[in-house]
Design a protein around this motif. Structure first.
Motif, PDB file in Angstrom:
ATOM      1  N   TYR A 213      31.268 -26.166 -35.796  1.00  0.00           N
ATOM      2  CA  TYR A 213      31.318 -24.990 -36.652  1.00  0.00           C
ATOM      3  C   TYR A 213      32.724 -24.404 -36.783  1.00  0.00           C
ATOM      4  O   TYR A 213      32.885 -23.275 -37.243  1.00  0.00           O
ATOM      5  CB  TYR A 213      30.355 -23.926 -36.135  1.00  0.00           C
ATOM      6  N   ALA A 214      33.727 -25.179 -36.395  1.00  0.00           N
ATOM      7  CA  ALA A 214      35.124 -24.755 -36.553  1.00  0.00           C
ATOM      8  C   ALA A 214      35.925 -25.939 -37.064  1.00  0.00           C
ATOM      9  O   ALA A 214      36.842 -26.433 -36.413  1.00  0.00           O
ATOM     10  CB  ALA A 214      35.676 -24.226 -35.230  1.00  0.00           C
ATOM     11  N   GLN A 215      35.534 -26.412 -38.252  1.00  0.00           N
ATOM     12  CA  GLN A 215      36.123 -27.608 -38.849  1.00  0.00           C
ATOM     13  C   GLN A 215      36.674 -27.295 -40.241  1.00  0.00           C
ATOM     14  O   GLN A 215      36.108 -26.472 -40.972  1.00  0.00           O
ATOM     15  CB  GLN A 215      35.070 -28.712 -38.953  1.00  0.00           C
ATOM     16  N   PRO A 216      37.746 -27.970 -40.643  1.00  0.00           N
ATOM     17  CA  PRO A 216      38.319 -27.724 -41.975  1.00  0.00           C
ATOM     18  C   PRO A 216      37.471 -28.252 -43.119  1.00  0.00           C
ATOM     19  O   PRO A 216      37.643 -27.825 -44.257  1.00  0.00           O
ATOM     20  CB  PRO A 216      39.677 -28.427 -41.920  1.00  0.00           C
ATOM     21  N   THR A 217      36.554 -29.166 -42.832  1.00  0.00           N
ATOM     22  CA  THR A 217      35.614 -29.634 -43.852  1.00  0.00           C
ATOM     23  C   THR A 217      34.194 -29.409 -43.363  1.00  0.00           C
ATOM     24  O   THR A 217      33.955 -29.190 -42.181  1.00  0.00           O
ATOM     25  CB  THR A 217      35.802 -31.125 -44.172  1.00  0.00           C
ATOM     26  N   GLY A 218      33.263 -29.513 -44.290  1.00  0.00           N
ATOM     27  CA  GLY A 218      31.866 -29.303 -43.937  1.00  0.00           C
ATOM     28  C   GLY A 218      31.140 -30.557 -43.527  1.00  0.00           C
ATOM     29  O   GLY A 218      29.902 -30.584 -43.561  1.00  0.00           O
ATOM     30  N   ALA A 219      31.862 -31.607 -43.115  1.00  0.00           N
ATOM     31  CA  ALA A 219      31.229 -32.882 -42.781  1.00  0.00           C
ATOM     32  C   ALA A 219      30.179 -32.726 -41.697  1.00  0.00           C
ATOM     33  O   ALA A 219      29.094 -33.313 -41.768  1.00  0.00           O
ATOM     34  CB  ALA A 219      32.290 -33.897 -42.350  1.00  0.00           C
TER      35      ALA A 219
END
Length: 467
Positions: A213-219
């Motif tokens: 839940y702390a990622q630059p993309t929603g992968a």
């Protein structure tokens, strides 16, 4: 019982006092590690004791996820009767911070439940303040209570672990009112001015790269082409002590050994003697049975559930003798106490009051006593005519194919992706020809279970304690 949240209330610092919160106390069960009922200590004695710690679970979770952390504090000499874990009644977030949705909660709902629980802890211990430790959404609940709900007067320390303090995304066009959107009015108000509260010490724990839940993309959330507007720094807090725990996932950053070491040092002022869980000579288990309602998990006590505990052979999963404990829950949902053996393996058979669902839960061993061995019965699920399922769960950590080994009878589990760990369970179907022994393993630890093909109401789960 807190003042309803609004940007105006946030700016004015509206609070609810301790006396008002007493009205809500009776609705929230107080869960401590076998904490005895006793006369309140003298104020001087309470002041000399370590600060009571209240552990706050995240979205959809329950108090039981904190047992490893509680055991580690105990293993370092922290008094058992100063360690508490709360079960917030409706743990899943509503679609917006003001929406009224069945069996979901707003930030105000969560903060009010936490405030009532804290009040009971203060009354039981005689302490003047508590320390609050939160996982994920639990950290937002804590911050809301401290900033908007009068909690600053009763809280000495706040620790957030993997909390989306700046959102799981920061997008003006995607769920713009969500509690988890960094650009929402709610998070903007929570972070306005200062991200910490004067007079309260703050520690924010985060991962370096593996928090889903702390990622630059929603992968990790099923949207690989979406730019989220946040990164690994989202759980950080300006003005707090910020600590990065390399290699930890979204849950390990709150429940893992490294997280415990950081929590202990922040609260006690020195490193722990050990991060190991030291076995105890007497093990007494208890907890609460809950269920689902309207398709969502609850932490509401379930009455008339039947809990039967069987000792099993660790190598085959077969029951070795007649049941060693049986209980029918009352209105408080409690199924214990049960005096267990630290070296035995158990099967917990938990049946709905109408017997529509029967859970067979096999868990890692119990080195110490716990009052938060909670069971949440699932909603009835569709079954296959010719197959039965076994579920592996790891609720204190996620599973990722790049770092975790997950197998059923030596065969790698399906559905676990490489990269950032994103799931906490794996399912496999077995032919329903006869009852069979299944060896479930995660990262070298094995739990052996037995299937029940003759009865499709029954769900078999291997729950791994490891974080």
């Amino acid at each position: 019982m807190t003042t309803p949240w609004s940007p105006r209330a946030a700016r004015s610092g509206a609070v609810v006092g301790l006396g008002t919160l007493l009205l809500a106390v009776g609705a929230i069960p107080l869960t401590a590690q076998r904490a005895p009922q006793r006369v309140l200590p003298r104020r001087g004695a309470a002041a000399a004791a370590p600060v009571p710690i209240v552990f706050v679970h995240g979205n959809g979770d329950h108090a039981g996820l904190w047992d490893n952390t509680i055991w580690r504090f105990e293993s370092n000499g922290y008094p058992r009767d100063r360690l508490f874990a709360v079960d917030l009644p409706h743990p899943s977030a509503a679609s917006t911070p003001t929406a009224r949705e069945s069996n979901r909660s707003t930030p105000d709902d969560q903060a009010a439940a936490l405030a009532a629980f804290v009040t009971r802890v203060l009354l039981r211990t005689g302490a003047s303040t508590v320390a609050l430790v939160g996982s994920s959404r639990g950290g937002l609940t804590i911050r809301h209570y401290v900033r908007f709900g009068g909690g600053a007067a009763h809280v000495s320390h706040v620790i957030t672990g993997g909390t989306p303090n700046h959102g799981v995304m920061a997008l003006a066009t995607t769920t713009p009112e969500s509690e988890f959107n960094g650009l929402s009015p709610y998070l903007r108000a929570l972070n306005a001015g200062s991200e910490v509260v004067a007079g309260v010490r703050f520690l924010a724990l985060r991962s370096d790269s593996l928090d889903k839940y702390a990622q630059p993309t929603g992968a990790a959330m099923g949207a690989p082409t979406m730019a989220t507007g946040v990164d690994a720094r989202s759980p950080a807090l300006a003005g707090a002590t910020n600590v990065v725990l390399p290699g930890t996932d979204h849950r390990e950053v709150a429940f893992g050994a490294a997280a415990f070491a950081a929590q202990y040092r922040f609260l006690v002022g020195r490193p722990p003697r050990t991060v190991a869980i030291v076995p105890d000579s007497l093990v007494v288990l208890d907890g609460m049975v809950s269920a689902h309602a309207n398709g969502q998990p609850t932490n509401l006590p379930l009455a008339r559930a039947v809990v039967t505990v069987h000792e099993v052979d660790a190598a085959s999963g077969v029951r070795t003798r007649v049941a060693v404990h049986r209980a029918v829950t009352r209105d408080d949902g409690r199924w214990g106490p049960f005096r267990a053996s630290a070296t035995a393996r158990y099967e917990f058979e938990v049946a709905m009051p109408d017997s529509s669902v029967v859970l067979h839960l096999y868990r890692s061993g119990f080195p110490r006593s716990s009052a938060v061995v909670n069971f949440r019965l699932p909603a009835p699920a569709a079954s296959r005519r010719d197959s039965v399922s076994v579920l592996i769960t790891r609720p204190r950590g996620y599973l990722g194919a790049s770092r975790d080994t997950v197998r059923f009878d030596g065969v790698p589990a399906a559905g676990i992706a490489p990269g950032v760990p994103t799931v906490d369970r794996a399912l496999r179907w077995f032919t329903a020809d006869t009852a069979r022994t299944v060896r479930a393993s995660v990262n070298g630890e094995t739990i052996v279970v037995r299937t029940h093909p003759q009865d499709r109401r029954r769900l078999v789960v291997a729950e791994f304690q490891q974080e």
